[in-house]
Enzyme design. Structure first.
Site, short mmCIF file in Angstrom:
data_model
loop_
_atom_site.label_atom_id
_atom_site.label_comp_id
_atom_site.label_asym_id
_atom_site.label_seq_id
_atom_site.Cartn_x
_atom_site.Cartn_y
_atom_site.Cartn_z
N ASP A 1 0.83 -1.21 0.00
CA ASP A 1 0.00 0.00 0.00
C ASP A 1 0.86 1.26 0.00
O ASP A 1 0.79 2.10 0.89
CB ASP A 1 -0.93 -0.01 1.21
CG ASP A 1 -1.87 -1.20 1.19
OD1 ASP A 1 -3.07 -1.01 0.94
OD2 ASP A 1 -1.40 -2.34 1.39
N TYR B 1 -2.27 4.15 -6.11
CA TYR B 1 -3.50 4.80 -5.68
C TYR B 1 -3.99 5.81 -6.72
O TYR B 1 -4.50 6.88 -6.39
CB TYR B 1 -3.32 5.48 -4.31
CG TYR B 1 -3.37 4.49 -3.16
CD1 TYR B 1 -4.50 4.39 -2.35
CD2 TYR B 1 -2.30 3.66 -2.91
CE1 TYR B 1 -4.54 3.48 -1.30
CE2 TYR B 1 -2.33 2.73 -1.87
CZ TYR B 1 -3.46 2.65 -1.07
OH TYR B 1 -3.51 1.74 -0.05
N ASN C 1 -6.79 -3.85 -4.51
CA ASN C 1 -8.09 -3.32 -4.93
C ASN C 1 -7.96 -2.00 -5.68
O ASN C 1 -8.78 -1.67 -6.55
CB ASN C 1 -9.01 -3.15 -3.73
CG ASN C 1 -8.40 -2.33 -2.61
OD1 ASN C 1 -7.36 -2.70 -2.06
ND2 ASN C 1 -9.02 -1.22 -2.26
N HIS D 1 -2.88 -9.54 -1.44
CA HIS D 1 -3.22 -8.21 -0.94
C HIS D 1 -4.11 -8.25 0.31
O HIS D 1 -3.77 -7.67 1.34
CB HIS D 1 -3.90 -7.38 -2.02
CG HIS D 1 -4.11 -5.95 -1.61
ND1 HIS D 1 -3.05 -5.10 -1.33
CD2 HIS D 1 -5.23 -5.22 -1.38
CE1 HIS D 1 -3.51 -3.91 -0.97
NE2 HIS D 1 -4.84 -3.96 -0.97
N HIS E 1 -11.29 -3.69 7.44
CA HIS E 1 -11.37 -4.75 6.43
C HIS E 1 -11.69 -6.12 7.02
O HIS E 1 -11.20 -7.15 6.55
CB HIS E 1 -10.06 -4.82 5.62
CG HIS E 1 -9.76 -3.57 4.88
ND1 HIS E 1 -10.59 -3.06 3.90
CD2 HIS E 1 -8.72 -2.69 4.98
CE1 HIS E 1 -10.08 -1.93 3.42
NE2 HIS E 1 -8.95 -1.69 4.06
N HIS F 1 -3.95 -0.84 6.65
CA HIS F 1 -2.89 0.17 6.68
C HIS F 1 -2.23 0.23 8.06
O HIS F 1 -2.34 1.22 8.80
CB HIS F 1 -3.44 1.54 6.29
CG HIS F 1 -4.02 1.54 4.91
ND1 HIS F 1 -4.92 2.49 4.48
CD2 HIS F 1 -3.84 0.69 3.86
CE1 HIS F 1 -5.26 2.23 3.23
NE2 HIS F 1 -4.62 1.14 2.83
#
Length: 429
Positions: A148, A178, A208, A292, A302, A333
């Site tokens: 990420d 991102y 994602n 991921h 999540h 994160h």
């Protein structure tokens, strides 16, 4: 670097009280987003966004972009300024709504010697010269692991801390740029990571934020990711750039796709079964998996997503029976390290699960954890940072997680010595 235009800025959530866990570390505040423009001193046929990746045991793919047409040629040698080898590749491009990419050049060079520095240039452009170093052929080998990543000032700090380390290959378990439909952000990301990604191979899988599917407007997912980050899926008999494997210096790395079909009737599942059967633990004593969406997670973020729950239900048995050593994930994160675990319980012959989704993204940290902490979770902390995985020999490896305390220092927040399952008599198959 100027901030990305405010119209596309997503507000980072404010951080609340510290989670209930292991450390009184004060979580860092959010930092501004970045947008890296094209250098004004470059011509339109000059190479930029240069990055490299492994192709087999002795080849390297070099990818770059030019605004105008330019030859898809890489010249290289082991001496600076003397380019004795010339290889020609292919050029492609893609369209996304009103956006049209530059020319994406893809050249595979080799065979290359292990643990060797090569000097190269792209498109016969003498204004830009690069160096790369190949991984060793045998252990030890050093990996950097970042999830990420994004494009913020924290990303910049993470990359600066990575640049200070001595590593051979970078592994990224999804969520790269991102961009989220704004294709110019893919270009910005390529420029941001070029200083590192042009020197050491970056091996990535998708998250994602790489899907980028818009009904009616753009229905084909992963368009930018597949066009810009061509991984060596063909060499591992995969039919998709979204899942593949590779071997390097005694480590078999498997990159799985959380956002493509993964049930027991899927092509990815069938490929994974076949790939695991091919592994020879006498030559590749270590197995590392990257994906991921984490299968184990005690963060409140999540929870219950099908990409985690259903993929774990479909594939966990395969990884356990193959004696996979460690599974790295992103998405959440924050940082978390679990014990060896199978089917929700500690198991000495199961993988260690590590969440490393704290590279520096614009959405901020996932600062809330489930209380009480599950016994299978050994360390968890919300901070930006990166991990280093040093496989020392066939039996031992050292994992360290480096959090970004400030702009100048990466502080070791967690460390752990691994023993390979292939060397444990109790876990041999």
């Amino acid at each position: 670097m100027p901030s990305f235009p405010a119209a596309f800025t997503i507000a980072v959530a404010a951080f609340a009280s510290l989670f209930s866990a292991v450390s009184a570390y004060q979580r860092p505040p959010p930092r501004r987003n970045l947008f890296v423009p094209r250098r004004q001193d470059l011509d339109y046929d000059s190479p930029e966004q240069v990055h490299i990746s492994l192709v087999g045991v002795d080849k390297m793919r070099i990818t770059w972009i030019t605004e105008d047409s330019a030859p898809s040629v890489v010249e290289y040698s082991t001496s600076p300024g003397v380019y004795t080898n010339v290889v020609t590749g292919i050029t492609s491009s893609y369209k996304y709504a009103l956006y049209e990419s530059g020319n994406i050049h893809d050249v595979t060079i080799g065979p290359l010697n292990p643990d060797t520095t090569y000097y190269y240039r792209c498109s016969s452009n003498s204004a830009r010269n690069f160096t790369l170093k190949t991984p060793p052929a045998q252990l030890p080998i050093k990996f950097v692991v970042i999830g990420d990543l994004g494009q913020t000032e924290w990303t910049k700090t993470t990359l600066k801390n990575v640049a200070k380390s001595d590593y051979d290959v970078l592994l990224l378990p999804g969520d790269l740029s991102y961009a989220d439909f704004v294709q110019s952000l893919w270009d910005s990301f390529g420029r941001l990571v070029e200083p590192l990604a042009s020197q050491r191979p970056w091996m990535v899988t998708q998250g994602n934020h790489e899907v980028e599917r818009i009904p009616v407007i753009h229905s084909n997912p992963f368009t930018a990711y597949n066009a810009r980050w061509h991984m060596p899926f063909e060499q591992s008999s995969s039919n998709s750039n979204l899942y593949y494997s590779f071997d390097t210096a005694g480590v078999h790395a498997i990159m799985l796709g959380s956002y493509i079909d993964f049930d027991t009737s899927s092509a990815q599942y069938e490929w994974l079964v076949a790939d695991l059967k091919k592994i020879n633990r006498s030559t590749t004593p270590w197995i590392v998996v990257l994906l991921h969406a984490p299968w184990y997670n005690s963060n409140t973020a999540h929870q219950g997503e099908k990409e985690s729950v259903d993929m774990k239900a479909a594939m966990e048995d395969l990884l356990y029976q193959a004696r996979v050593d460690v599974v790295f994930a992103g998405h959440v994160h924050a940082y978390e390290r679990f014990t060896r675990v199978y089917n929700g319980e500690a198991n000495n012959c199961a993988p260690i699960y590590i969440t490393i989704g704290d590279g520096g993204n614009r959405e901020g940290l996932a600062s809330k954890y489930i209380d009480p902490k599950p016994t299978i979770s050994l360390f968890r902390q919300a901070s930006f940072g990166h991990g280093r995985f040093e496989v020392v020999n066939t039996t031992h490896a050292l994992w360290t997680w480096h959090r970004n305390d400030d702009d100048d220092v990466a502080v070791i927040g967690d460390s752990f010595w691994f023993t390979s399952l292939s060397s444990d008599p109790a876990c041999r198959i």
